[in-house]
Design a protein around this motif. Structure first.
Motif, PDB file in Angstrom:
ATOM      1  N   LYS A 151      12.116   6.063 -17.256  1.00 20.74           N
ATOM      2  CA  LYS A 151      13.304   6.889 -17.477  1.00 20.74           C
ATOM      3  C   LYS A 151      13.008   8.293 -17.997  1.00 20.74           C
ATOM      4  CE  LYS A 151      16.183   4.060 -15.762  1.00 20.74           C
ATOM      5  NZ  LYS A 151      15.118   3.255 -15.152  1.00 20.74           N
ATOM      6  N   PRO A 152      12.008   8.504 -18.873  1.00 19.46           N
ATOM      7  CA  PRO A 152      11.731   9.886 -19.272  1.00 19.46           C
ATOM      8  C   PRO A 152      11.331  10.773 -18.098  1.00 19.46           C
ATOM      9  CG  PRO A 152      10.723   8.360 -20.810  1.00 19.46           C
ATOM     10  CD  PRO A 152      11.213   7.539 -19.656  1.00 19.46           C
ATOM     11  N   LEU A 153      10.699  10.202 -17.085  1.00 21.63           N
ATOM     12  CA  LEU A 153      10.279  10.976 -15.922  1.00 21.63           C
ATOM     13  C   LEU A 153      11.433  11.200 -14.953  1.00 21.63           C
ATOM     14  CD1 LEU A 153       6.848   9.243 -15.213  1.00 21.63           C
ATOM     15  CD2 LEU A 153       7.346  11.205 -16.690  1.00 21.63           C
ATOM     16  N   LYS A 154      12.362  10.247 -14.883  1.00 22.23           N
ATOM     17  CA  LYS A 154      13.498  10.374 -13.972  1.00 22.23           C
ATOM     18  C   LYS A 154      14.626  11.223 -14.554  1.00 22.23           C
ATOM     19  CE  LYS A 154      13.049   6.151 -11.225  1.00 22.23           C
ATOM     20  NZ  LYS A 154      13.732   4.902 -10.785  1.00 22.23           N
ATOM     21  N   TYR A 155      14.768  11.203 -15.874  1.00 28.97           N
ATOM     22  CA  TYR A 155      15.838  11.941 -16.557  1.00 28.97           C
ATOM     23  C   TYR A 155      15.240  12.798 -17.668  1.00 28.97           C
ATOM     24  CZ  TYR A 155      18.562   8.378 -14.145  1.00 28.97           C
ATOM     25  OH  TYR A 155      19.106   7.554 -13.181  1.00 28.97           O
ATOM     26  N   PRO A 156      14.365  13.752 -17.314  1.00 32.35           N
ATOM     27  CA  PRO A 156      13.622  14.489 -18.354  1.00 32.35           C
ATOM     28  C   PRO A 156      14.499  15.312 -19.285  1.00 32.35           C
ATOM     29  CG  PRO A 156      13.307  15.492 -16.185  1.00 32.35           C
ATOM     30  CD  PRO A 156      13.987  14.177 -15.953  1.00 32.35           C
ATOM     31  N   LEU A 157      15.610  15.868 -18.781  1.00 26.87           N
ATOM     32  CA  LEU A 157      16.432  16.704 -19.646  1.00 26.87           C
ATOM     33  C   LEU A 157      16.966  15.909 -20.835  1.00 26.87           C
ATOM     34  CD1 LEU A 157      17.845  19.339 -20.328  1.00 26.87           C
ATOM     35  CD2 LEU A 157      19.734  18.644 -18.832  1.00 26.87           C
ATOM     36  N   MET A 158      17.434  14.696 -20.595  1.00 27.15           N
ATOM     37  CA  MET A 158      17.962  13.872 -21.676  1.00 27.15           C
ATOM     38  C   MET A 158      16.904  13.636 -22.743  1.00 27.15           C
ATOM     39  SD  MET A 158      20.243  12.136 -23.253  1.00 27.15           S
ATOM     40  CE  MET A 158      21.628  12.031 -22.117  1.00 27.15           C
ATOM     41  N   PHE A 159      15.712  13.256 -22.322  1.00 29.17           N
ATOM     42  CA  PHE A 159      14.650  12.955 -23.284  1.00 29.17           C
ATOM     43  C   PHE A 159      14.117  14.224 -23.935  1.00 29.17           C
ATOM     44  CE2 PHE A 159      14.947   9.144 -20.831  1.00 29.17           C
ATOM     45  CZ  PHE A 159      14.604   8.126 -21.705  1.00 29.17           C
ATOM     46  N   ARG A 160      14.153  15.339 -23.217  1.00 28.03           N
ATOM     47  CA  ARG A 160      13.683  16.607 -23.770  1.00 28.03           C
ATOM     48  C   ARG A 160      14.676  17.176 -24.775  1.00 28.03           C
ATOM     49  NH1 ARG A 160      13.261  19.386 -19.135  1.00 28.03           N
ATOM     50  NH2 ARG A 160      11.277  18.362 -18.670  1.00 28.03           N
ATOM     51  N   ALA A 161      15.951  16.845 -24.592  1.00 23.28           N
ATOM     52  CA  ALA A 161      17.001  17.428 -25.431  1.00 23.28           C
ATOM     53  C   ALA A 161      17.129  16.762 -26.786  1.00 23.28           C
ATOM     54  CB  ALA A 161      18.347  17.354 -24.701  1.00 23.28           C
ATOM     55  N   CYS A 162      16.483  15.616 -26.980  1.00 20.93           N
ATOM     56  CA  CYS A 162      16.705  14.817 -28.193  1.00 20.93           C
ATOM     57  C   CYS A 162      15.494  14.837 -29.111  1.00 20.93           C
ATOM     58  CB  CYS A 162      17.039  13.371 -27.809  1.00 20.93           C
ATOM     59  SG  CYS A 162      18.616  13.232 -26.935  1.00 20.93           S
ATOM     60  N   GLY A 163      15.764  14.981 -30.402  1.00 21.19           N
ATOM     61  CA  GLY A 163      14.694  14.944 -31.389  1.00 21.19           C
ATOM     62  C   GLY A 163      14.286  13.539 -31.755  1.00 21.19           C
ATOM     63  N   LEU A 164      15.171  12.567 -31.482  1.00 21.11           N
ATOM     64  CA  LEU A 164      14.890  11.172 -31.793  1.00 21.11           C
ATOM     65  C   LEU A 164      15.184  10.320 -30.566  1.00 21.11           C
ATOM     66  CD1 LEU A 164      14.277   8.880 -33.903  1.00 21.11           C
ATOM     67  CD2 LEU A 164      16.764   8.724 -34.210  1.00 21.11           C
ATOM     68  N   VAL A 165      14.233   9.464 -30.223  1.00 17.47           N
ATOM     69  CA  VAL A 165      14.421   8.477 -29.158  1.00 17.47           C
ATOM     70  C   VAL A 165      14.288   7.089 -29.777  1.00 17.47           C
ATOM     71  CG1 VAL A 165      13.528   7.529 -26.993  1.00 17.47           C
ATOM     72  CG2 VAL A 165      13.562  10.006 -27.354  1.00 17.47           C
ATOM     73  N   VAL A 166      15.357   6.308 -29.664  1.00 17.43           N
ATOM     74  CA  VAL A 166      15.360   4.947 -30.194  1.00 17.43           C
ATOM     75  C   VAL A 166      15.117   3.988 -29.037  1.00 17.43           C
ATOM     76  CG1 VAL A 166      16.662   3.182 -31.423  1.00 17.43           C
ATOM     77  CG2 VAL A 166      16.991   5.598 -32.001  1.00 17.43           C
ATOM     78  N   VAL A 167      14.027   3.246 -29.106  1.00 18.20           N
ATOM     79  CA  VAL A 167      13.724   2.242 -28.085  1.00 18.20           C
ATOM     80  C   VAL A 167      14.334   0.931 -28.555  1.00 18.20           C
ATOM     81  CG1 VAL A 167      11.920   1.105 -26.749  1.00 18.20           C
ATOM     82  CG2 VAL A 167      11.586   3.459 -27.540  1.00 18.20           C
ATOM     83  N   ASN A 168      15.392   0.521 -27.903  1.00 14.66           N
ATOM     84  CA  ASN A 168      16.184  -0.623 -28.344  1.00 14.66           C
ATOM     85  C   ASN A 168      15.883  -1.875 -27.514  1.00 14.66           C
ATOM     86  OD1 ASN A 168      18.142  -1.981 -29.866  1.00 14.66           O
ATOM     87  ND2 ASN A 168      19.797  -1.386 -28.486  1.00 14.66           N
ATOM     88  N   LYS A 169      16.324  -3.002 -28.043  1.00 15.46           N
ATOM     89  CA  LYS A 169      16.229  -4.323 -27.406  1.00 15.46           C
ATOM     90  C   LYS A 169      14.785  -4.811 -27.295  1.00 15.46           C
ATOM     91  CE  LYS A 169      20.523  -3.565 -24.822  1.00 15.46           C
ATOM     92  NZ  LYS A 169      21.280  -3.750 -23.579  1.00 15.46           N
ATOM     93  N   ILE A 170      13.956  -4.493 -28.303  1.00 18.48           N
ATOM     94  CA  ILE A 170      12.564  -4.937 -28.253  1.00 18.48           C
ATOM     95  C   ILE A 170      12.447  -6.449 -28.370  1.00 18.48           C
ATOM     96  CG2 ILE A 170      11.651  -2.746 -29.093  1.00 18.48           C
ATOM     97  CD1 ILE A 170      11.332  -4.055 -31.850  1.00 18.48           C
TER      98      ILE A 170
END
Length: 225
Positions: A151-170
């Motif tokens: 997903k970071p490669l397919k939707y780079p703007l979303m991941f680039r725009a955020c200072g925090l990325v929460v990886v959920n459902k581990i």
């Protein structure tokens, strides 16, 4: 014709940014910090907020953005915090994001004097919400392991725009063919400065780290994005 289309897009974003600055002025005047929380549909934003809000060291209010319905707002209301529902479904099919003007239209219902931190739970979408600032101090997004590592490669703007990325459902990792290190590598390629939290909103594992981050934003100790 092509130049005209570009101008229309630029004008729309310029207008949005002007209103976003007005929102920010109102938030600053009230002494309220604001988080724009984004994700794909079903990534677990509301469940994570249910877990984290009781642990935040601040008075929290929530602005819920959805195309239709108030199910998420009803869930947050059980936490006895101020919550306002903002539906975007008046347009054709409903808007896929919140923009600054939508947020501004809801501000008369948001009791800013009663809160220190406003969390804006944006409409579930990995594209449009990242393009429209709403007057926030910080941006965070949730990426569930069920979505895949790409997903970071397919939707780079979303991941680039955020200072925090929460990886959920581990908690689902034992049941999935998923590589956390690959996700981190892909994320680093588009946003090497992003902070990453791994958690399970369902079990509560790791959610205290998200609550601490919200507390830091409320205390003006987290870097604005």
């Amino acid at each position: 014709m092509h130049r005209t289309k570009i101008k229309v897009v630029e004008d729309a974003l310029d207008s949005n940014n002007t209103i976003a600055r007005a929102n920010r002025d109102d938030f600053d005047h009230a002494g309220v910090r604001v988080v724009n929380l984004m994700s794909a549909p079903g990534a677990g934003k509301t469940t994570l907020l249910e877990r984290a809000i009781p642990e935040v060291d601040a008075r929290v209010g929530v602005l819920e953005g959805d195309v239709q319905g108030s199910m998420d707002a009803d869930r947050i209301a059980h936490l006895h915090v101020p919550v306002v529902q903002l539906n975007t479904g008046a347009g054709f099919g409903g808007e896929c994001h919140l923009d600054a003007n939508m947020v501004r239209s809801a501000l008369p219902e948001v009791r800013l004097e009663e809160i220190d931190l406003l969390v804006i739970e944006n409409v579930g979408n990995l594209v449009c919400p990242a393009e429209f600032r709403v007057g926030e101090d910080a941006r965070a997004m949730i990426c569930s392991v069920a979505e895949g590592e790409d997903k970071p490669l397919k939707y780079p703007l979303m991941f680039r725009a955020c200072g925090l990325v929460v990886v959920n459902k581990i908690d689902l990792l034992p049941h999935l063919d998923y590589d956390l290190e690959k996700l981190r590598h892909n994320l680093e390629s588009v946003n090497p400065d992003a902070q990453v939290i791994e958690c399970s909103a369902r079990t509560g594992e790791g959610t205290e780290a998200f609550a601490r981050w919200l507390s830091m934003v409320a205390a003006e100790e987290a870097a604005a994005v």
